[in-house]
Design an enzyme around this catalytic site. Structure first.
Site, short mmCIF file in Angstrom:
data_model
loop_
_atom_site.label_atom_id
_atom_site.label_comp_id
_atom_site.label_asym_id
_atom_site.label_seq_id
_atom_site.Cartn_x
_atom_site.Cartn_y
_atom_site.Cartn_z
CE1 TYR A 110 -3.70 2.10 0.62
CE2 TYR A 110 -2.31 3.63 1.80
CZ TYR A 110 -3.27 3.63 1.25
OH TYR A 110 -3.99 4.53 1.22
CD1 TRP A 112 -1.57 7.39 -0.92
CD2 TRP A 112 -1.71 9.45 -2.19
NE1 TRP A 112 -3.45 8.16 -1.13
CE2 TRP A 112 -3.25 9.42 -1.88
CE3 TRP A 112 -1.65 10.69 -3.10
CZ2 TRP A 112 -3.68 10.71 -1.79
CZ3 TRP A 112 -2.32 11.47 -3.20
CH2 TRP A 112 -3.59 11.11 -2.77
P1 PGD Z 1 3.39 8.58 1.27
O1 PGD Z 1 4.62 9.25 2.43
O2 PGD Z 1 2.87 8.08 0.40
O3 PGD Z 1 3.02 7.75 2.66
O4 PGD Z 1 0.64 6.65 3.15
P2 PGD Z 1 1.34 6.52 2.11
O5 PGD Z 1 2.32 4.91 2.41
O6 PGD Z 1 1.32 5.73 0.84
O7 PGD Z 1 4.51 7.36 0.92
C1 PGD Z 1 4.67 6.99 -0.25
C2 PGD Z 1 6.54 6.28 -0.13
O8 PGD Z 1 6.64 5.59 -1.28
C3 PGD Z 1 7.67 7.36 0.11
O9 PGD Z 1 8.12 6.48 1.26
C4 PGD Z 1 8.46 7.28 -1.55
O10 PGD Z 1 9.22 7.89 -0.85
C5 PGD Z 1 7.93 6.76 -2.39
N1 PGD Z 1 8.22 6.57 -3.49
C6 PGD Z 1 7.25 8.11 -4.09
N2 PGD Z 1 7.66 7.25 -5.80
C7 PGD Z 1 8.54 5.71 -5.63
C8 PGD Z 1 8.89 4.98 -6.87
O11 PGD Z 1 8.46 5.13 -7.45
N3 PGD Z 1 8.81 3.80 -6.53
C9 PGD Z 1 9.42 3.27 -5.22
N4 PGD Z 1 9.44 2.27 -5.17
N5 PGD Z 1 8.79 4.23 -3.71
C10 PGD Z 1 8.40 5.59 -4.28
C11 PGD Z 1 -0.38 7.39 3.07
C12 PGD Z 1 -1.87 6.65 4.69
O12 PGD Z 1 -1.45 7.35 4.74
C13 PGD Z 1 -3.14 7.52 3.29
S1 PGD Z 1 -3.21 7.44 1.91
C14 PGD Z 1 -3.68 7.70 5.09
S2 PGD Z 1 -5.24 8.86 4.13
C15 PGD Z 1 -3.45 7.98 6.03
N6 PGD Z 1 -3.57 9.04 7.04
C16 PGD Z 1 -3.95 8.98 7.98
C17 PGD Z 1 -3.91 10.27 8.77
O13 PGD Z 1 -4.81 11.00 8.78
N7 PGD Z 1 -3.70 9.57 10.31
C18 PGD Z 1 -2.39 8.90 10.80
N8 PGD Z 1 -2.58 8.77 12.06
N9 PGD Z 1 -2.76 7.73 10.32
C19 PGD Z 1 -2.48 8.10 8.56
N10 PGD Z 1 -2.20 7.35 7.94
C20 PGD Z 1 -2.24 7.14 6.52
#
Ligand code: PGD
Length: 765
Positions: A110, A112
């Site tokens: 999972y 983004w």
């Molecule tokens: P991101 O920081 O977007 O968080 O959680 P998510 O895991 O989606 O992580 C994406 C990761 O992908 C980053 O570390 C980035 O470096 C890496 N990445 C980006 N591009 C690439 C690529 O091309 N290749 C590879 N291999 N890696 C890549 C988000 C999630 O957190 C979401 S969607 C929600 S809505 C939730 N929100 C909350 C909240 O409101 N409150 C709490 N306490 N916790 C939450 N967690 C959730």
């Protein structure tokens, strides 16, 4: 040296970029009326010291082989060649798949990831596991809308139609008289949209509506959840109690004869059952304004006034994602729909219900007539899955039963997890528990751009490129602009894109052709673009050929203006356009849900008190919401994100009364704690938060002083150290990360320096 200007795109905006020596200059897309400051995060990250330059293997894993290990998160790494990394990763996947089958591999992965239709990391993982070992255990739903995505199909038939394809901002700006937003409409949230968002239009539409006379009312513990342009009213509600408030609003409407009984009878089922509940016919408890005032902290007279203000007006109700990211999060989503139905608003211009309107940049937008195809993921031969936020439960309880959407399922026994494009040590709750869960694995393989906490728990770390270092096509179904994402810089160190990594691993597993279909990344882009061209031709839409598109960097697609069609059509003719629910109507009572027999989500919406309520040890609510300075945890080391931290720490907000009681002064470092651990943060004292509540956004990279501690101290301010890891209910099992309870105090010791952006110890051979 200065490079040519290149077009590019991200989840928070399109832009052009130029590389001057090592510095990136970013200019927002000229068609964006309100570009996001998050674009600045790109400027200093390409060669940041926290990037991963070569493949790595965790020392304990290399020395002792695969198996459960409590050193994950606290170990050293050894830099290895790609040759070694490929051999280790493909060998381990083969071993596990042969010994235990693909049902022992978790590929939910999972996250983004980044914008770009082809290099979407999660799709790449899925395709790789499907084509090489025949499948994987997947996850369903999201951390964004875990509860809503299960409840909405039962009660209105389709989540997408009530969210992304709901009533448009354009329509709201023209017709809505009262916009009642549970959880507000914060622009920090709508500045992002997965896939891309080249035109930030929310501020403009809100401004237009307010100037025309729309009355905006935001129900939230935080005043900042409503943009200034709305000139709105703030109703401070105790966290997690909106369901009680809405039940009382329904009570006032019904008691005064203000409900639209004709609408309720023609287009809904079960109103009588809910009325019986509200009137206490089931249990003697009348859910009136006085009852709700005790729970939600809004005076009874104000609740009654709010109900009367909605009568005879064109009312739009929105319920933010945040409300359902909490215990019993299904209830406010359900009740928001019921409130709009009781007012007879669904299907009227600018009226009705918009789930998550304003919570992401996709919502309230128009859809493209034709969208860019996704990378096909192949067939998954494994049936097992988990609701996404049950990852730690799964790893800690193999074979154990759990409830989900009316079924009793069993957790699979996972030996290997493969993650690319996500950061569970950002997104999951109760990080000490998550660490224990990951420690059960034989092997964790992670592809990452930088040393996130997830990368630091991996056994094999494969360095991935950023989008700026590869080519892709950026687009989303709700963004009329499609962008060529032209490479701006060379890959950092030895980083490779996820596709190349998987292609080589597939070759070693004898499945290269199945994975690549003989195409290079560029050939895939041309192939997917070609598929879009065919669909365009069928609809007489002219688009340039791929080479011209690539050269000009951008094209615009026509859009459909069909937002809100589901409920508009129902209202037009319920026999011809029934909803895709069992009754064909809005289900205020759902026989299906009632038959599931789960007490924590009965057949009609209810108020169920959460387990997390303030007590003597943890007297304050903590709101752990989305950050304003980055997307989730992405590019937390970027210029804009870092510039908003204080002493390198994330900033928490507290009301002056709560600060005074604890002797907390502006600029102090504070410690926020509960039974699960503690975090340090800097402090902002503000009247814009209600007393009894503090707020600490998510996204600060997890930075524990002692990663192996049972109750870790994060020196950077990651609130998921504190949040509770439980499902919203047996129905959806969504994430409950939004709200927990804590105590806060001045940190009187010398505060340790933040280390989150220092790489771990790496041994070079
Ligand atoms: P991101 O920081 O977007 O968080 O959680 P998510 O895991 O989606 O992580 C994406 C990761 O992908 C980053 O570390 C980035 O470096 C890496 N990445 C980006 N591009 C690439 C690529 O091309 N290749 C590879 N291999 N890696 C890549 C988000 C999630 O957190 C979401 S969607 C929600 S809505 C939730 N929100 C909350 C909240 O409101 N409150 C709490 N306490 N916790 C939450 N967690 C959730």
């Amino acid at each position: 040296m200065t490079t040519q200007s290149k077009t590019h795109s991200s989840h928070w905006g399109a832009f052009t970029a130029v590389l001057h020596d090592d510095k990136l200059a970013v200019t927002p897309y000229s068609g964006d009326p309100d570009p996001s400051p998050l674009l600045q995060n790109f400027e200093n990250v390409l060669n940041h010291k926290v990037r991963i330059a070569t493949p790595m293997v965790r020392r304990g894993w290399l020395e002792n082989g695969p198996g459960p290990d409590s050193r994950r998160g606290a170990d050293e790494y050894i830099a290895i060649s790609w040759e070694e990394a490929y051999a280790l990763a493909s060998g381990e996947l083969s071993r596990v798949a042969k010994a235990y089958g693909p049902q022992s591999v978790f590929g939910g992965s999972y996250g983004w990831s980044s914008a770009g239709r082809f290099h979407h990391a999660q799709s790449q993982v899925h395709r790789f596991l499907n084509t090489t070992i025949g499948g994987y255990v997947r996850s369903v739903n999201s951390y964004s809308s875990g509860a809503a995505s299960v409840i909405l199909p039962h009660i209105v038939g389709d989540m997408n139609e009530i969210a992304r394809r709901g009533v448009s901002w354009e329509e709201i700006s023209e017709h809505t008289e009262v916009m009642l937003s549970f959880g507000g409409l914060a622009l920090k949230n709508s500045q992002v949209a997965s896939g891309g968002l080249s035109e930030h239009t929310e501020r403009g539409f809100i401004d237009k509506a307010a100037k025309r006379g729309t009355r905006f009312i935001s129900v939230s513990p935080l005043e900042s959840d409503m943009p200034d342009e709305a000139q709105g009213e703030w109703l401070a509600v105790r966290p997690g109690t909106d369901a009680a408030l809405i039940l009382a609003l329904l009570h006032v409407l019904k008691a005064n004869g203000w409900t639209d009984e004709d609408f309720l009878a023609r287009y809904c089922v079960g109103w009588d059952k809910l009325v019986a509940y509200i009137n206490g016919e089931e249990d003697g408890e009348v859910r009136d304004a006085r009852w709700a005032a005790e729970i939600c902290g809004i005076e009874a007279a104000r609740i009654e006034q709010l109900a009367s203000d909605l009568v005879g007006k064109r009312v739009m109700i929105s319920v933010a994602h945040a409300l359902q990211r909490a215990e019993h999060g299904e209830q406010p989503v359900w009740l928001g729909l019921v409130l709009s139905a009781a007012l007879g608003q669904p299907g009227l211009p600018g009226g009705g219900y918009g789930y998550a309107l304003g919570a992401l940049g996709h919502y309230g937008k128009h859809h493209n007539q034709v969208s860019f195809p996704a990378l096909p993921q192949g067939q998954n031969g494994v049936k097992d899955f988990i609701p996404v936020a049950r990852i730690a439960d799964m790893l800690l309880n193999p074979g154990q039963p759990f409830r989900y959407n009316g079924q009793t399922l069993h957790y699979p026994d996972i030996k290997l997890a493969w993650w690319a494009g996500g950061n569970p040590f950002h997104h999951h709750q109760d990080l000490a528990r998550l660490r224990k869960a990951f420690n059960q694995l034989d092997t964790l393989i992670v592809h990452e751009i930088a040393w996130t906490a997830t990368a630091r728990h991996a056994d094999i770390v494969l360095p991935a490129t950023m989008t700026l270092e590869r080519e892709d096509v950026g687009g989303a179904p709700t963004d009329r602009n499609l962008f060529a994402m032209q490479p701006v810089a060379k890959p950092f160190g030895e980083a490779k894109d996820d596709y190349s990594i998987f292609a080589e691993l597939a070759r070693r597993l004898g499945r290269e052709e199945a994975f690549t279909e003989g195409r290079t990344a560029r050939q895939w882009l041309e192939h997917l673009y070609g598929q879009m061209q065919v669909k365009c031709r069928q609809q007489n839409i002219e688009v340039p050929d791929f080479d011209r598109f690539w050269e000009q960097g951008h094209l615009q697609l026509p859009q459909l203006k069909d937002g809100g069609r589901l409920l508009r059509n129902l209202r037009l003719d319920p026999d011809k356009h029934p909803l895709p629910t069992p009754s064909g109507k809005i289900e205020i009572f759902s026989q299906t849900i009632a038959d599931f027999g789960d007490a924590d989500c009965p057949g009609h919406p209810v108020w169920l008190a959460p387990t997390q309520v303030p007590d003597a040890a943890t007297p304050l609510y903590l709101i752990a919401n989305q950050p304003a300075t980055k997307l989730h945890s992405q590019l937390d080391y970027g210029k804009h994100s870092v510039s908003e931290k204080v002493d390198g720490r994330e900033v928490c907000r507290i009301h002056p009364d709560d600060a005074k009681r604890r002797g907390i002064q502006p600029g102090d470092t504070v410690e926020i704690r509960n039974v699960r651990g503690s975090v340090l943060a800097s402090v902002d004292i503000s009247e814009r938060i209600m007393p009894g509540v503090i707020q600490l956004p998510t996204g600060a990279w997890y930075d524990p002083v002692d990663p192996q501690a049972a109750q870790p101290l994060c020196r950077h301010g990651n609130p998921n150290v504190l949040t509770l890891d439980v499902g919203t209910s047996s129905l959806a099992q969504g994430c409950c990360g939004q709200i927990t309870t804590v105590e806060i105090a001045r940190y009187t010791q010398t505060a340790p320096q933040v280390q989150a952006f220092e790489p771990p110890v790496v041994l070079y051979r």
